[in-house]
Scaffold this motif. Structure first.
Motif, short mmCIF file in Angstrom:
data_model
loop_
_atom_site.label_atom_id
_atom_site.label_comp_id
_atom_site.label_asym_id
_atom_site.label_seq_id
_atom_site.Cartn_x
_atom_site.Cartn_y
_atom_site.Cartn_z
N ALA A 179 -80.02 93.98 28.26
CA ALA A 179 -80.82 92.79 28.85
C ALA A 179 -82.05 92.45 27.81
O ALA A 179 -82.31 91.27 27.31
N GLU A 180 -82.84 93.51 27.22
CA GLU A 180 -83.76 93.42 26.39
C GLU A 180 -83.21 92.70 25.19
O GLU A 180 -83.78 91.82 24.38
N GLU A 181 -82.28 93.31 24.65
CA GLU A 181 -81.73 92.68 23.47
C GLU A 181 -81.07 91.41 23.62
O GLU A 181 -81.31 90.53 22.49
N LEU A 182 -80.53 90.93 24.63
CA LEU A 182 -80.12 89.47 24.79
C LEU A 182 -81.33 88.58 24.81
O LEU A 182 -81.07 87.54 24.21
N ALA A 183 -82.29 89.05 25.31
CA ALA A 183 -83.52 88.18 25.46
C ALA A 183 -83.99 88.15 24.12
O ALA A 183 -84.74 86.91 23.51
N MET A 206 -71.61 91.25 9.66
CA MET A 206 -70.65 90.75 10.57
C MET A 206 -69.97 92.04 11.05
O MET A 206 -69.50 92.21 12.28
N VAL A 207 -69.80 92.98 10.40
CA VAL A 207 -69.29 94.37 10.64
C VAL A 207 -70.13 95.16 11.56
O VAL A 207 -69.98 96.13 12.21
N ASN A 208 -71.49 94.96 11.25
CA ASN A 208 -72.51 95.72 12.19
C ASN A 208 -72.39 95.23 13.68
O ASN A 208 -72.67 94.11 13.63
N LYS A 209 -72.45 95.94 14.49
CA LYS A 209 -72.66 95.69 16.21
C LYS A 209 -74.09 96.11 16.64
O LYS A 209 -74.77 97.07 16.04
N SER A 210 -74.50 95.19 17.42
CA SER A 210 -75.74 95.43 18.10
C SER A 210 -75.59 96.65 18.98
O SER A 210 -74.44 97.09 19.42
N ALA A 211 -76.76 97.25 19.28
CA ALA A 211 -76.70 98.55 20.10
C ALA A 211 -76.34 98.35 21.38
O ALA A 211 -75.61 99.16 22.10
N GLY A 212 -76.94 97.32 22.01
CA GLY A 212 -76.78 97.07 23.62
C GLY A 212 -75.61 96.08 23.85
O GLY A 212 -74.61 96.45 24.70
N VAL A 233 -72.22 93.16 20.04
CA VAL A 233 -71.68 92.09 19.36
C VAL A 233 -72.23 92.10 17.84
O VAL A 233 -73.01 93.00 17.40
N PRO A 234 -71.31 91.34 16.91
CA PRO A 234 -71.61 91.38 15.74
C PRO A 234 -73.02 90.82 15.38
O PRO A 234 -73.60 90.06 16.02
N MET A 235 -73.99 91.42 14.41
CA MET A 235 -75.34 91.16 14.29
C MET A 235 -75.13 90.06 13.61
O MET A 235 -76.41 89.35 13.32
N ALA A 236 -74.14 89.27 13.07
CA ALA A 236 -74.21 88.05 12.44
C ALA A 236 -74.51 87.04 13.49
O ALA A 236 -74.95 85.84 13.01
N TYR A 237 -74.37 87.42 14.79
CA TYR A 237 -74.60 86.52 15.58
C TYR A 237 -75.93 85.90 15.77
O TYR A 237 -76.49 84.81 15.81
N PRO A 238 -76.76 86.91 16.08
CA PRO A 238 -78.37 86.44 16.11
C PRO A 238 -78.71 85.89 14.69
O PRO A 238 -79.60 84.92 14.69
N TYR A 239 -78.32 86.77 13.53
CA TYR A 239 -78.74 86.21 12.50
C TYR A 239 -78.26 85.05 11.86
O TYR A 239 -78.67 84.08 11.15
#
Length: 174
Positions: free
Chosen positions: A48-52, A118-124, A127-133
């Motif tokens: 939840a915190e990460e998505l927010a 793109m290969v790094n995944k978020s902790a919570g 999803v690939p960290m490329a999405y927020p970036y």
């Protein structure tokens, strides 16, 4: 030509407003869910915190593009207002151009960052960290589109100004 481009950007703004409303409402709901879960049930989840946070990044960059188009960013215009109309417009064109070039560079850097993460995944959310970036190049591209409109409108209006006259509201007459 500028009217068609402005009409296109009006449509883009409508879509962005709708997207911003959905993202903001969802962000509030997710944060409220997290607060209730944490303080009422003494439990927490990892997503939840990460998505927010990810939604906040997107809201910020997309909202900044609307703010550039509406010329509503915070600025200090004491020196700009002291100029006569023609030099003021030229300075505004130079400023829009500098911002545009910076946004192109930021867009380039954002795509580079996306490709490297793109290969790094978020902790919570996992999803690939490329999405927020991706908010960086997407927001920069929308801001650059708004800068193009600002430059075009100023360039079209420039020949209609007289170099020595001052038609600002409240300007002193000599």
């Amino acid at each position: 030509m500028i009217k068609k481009y402005s009409a296109f950007l009006d449509q883009v703004d409508r879509v962005l407003f709708a997207l911003l409303a959905i993202l903001s409402a969802t962000m509030v709901i997710v944060i409220l869910y997290q607060v209730v879960l944490r303080y009422c049930f003494a439990a927490a989840n990892v997503w939840a915190e990460e998505l927010a946070r990810f939604m906040f990044v997107w809201v910020t960059t997309l909202g900044a593009s609307i703010a550039i188009r509406r010329n509503s960013h915070l600025r200090i215009d004491l020196l700009v207002d002291a100029l006569k109309p023609k030099p003021r417009f030229i300075l505004q064109i130079v400023c829009y151009t500098a911002i545009f070039l910076f946004l192109l560079y930021l867009c380039y850097l954002g795509f580079d960052l996306m490709s490297r993460t793109m290969v790094n995944k978020s902790a919570g959310l996992r999803v690939p960290m490329a999405y927020p970036y991706a908010a960086i190049p997407v927001g920069s591209a929308f801001m650059a589109l708004s800068c193009i409109e600002g430059i075009a409108k100023k360039v079209v209006e420039l020949p209609t100004l007289r170099g020595g006259s001052d038609n600002r509201k409240g300007a002193r007459r000599r």
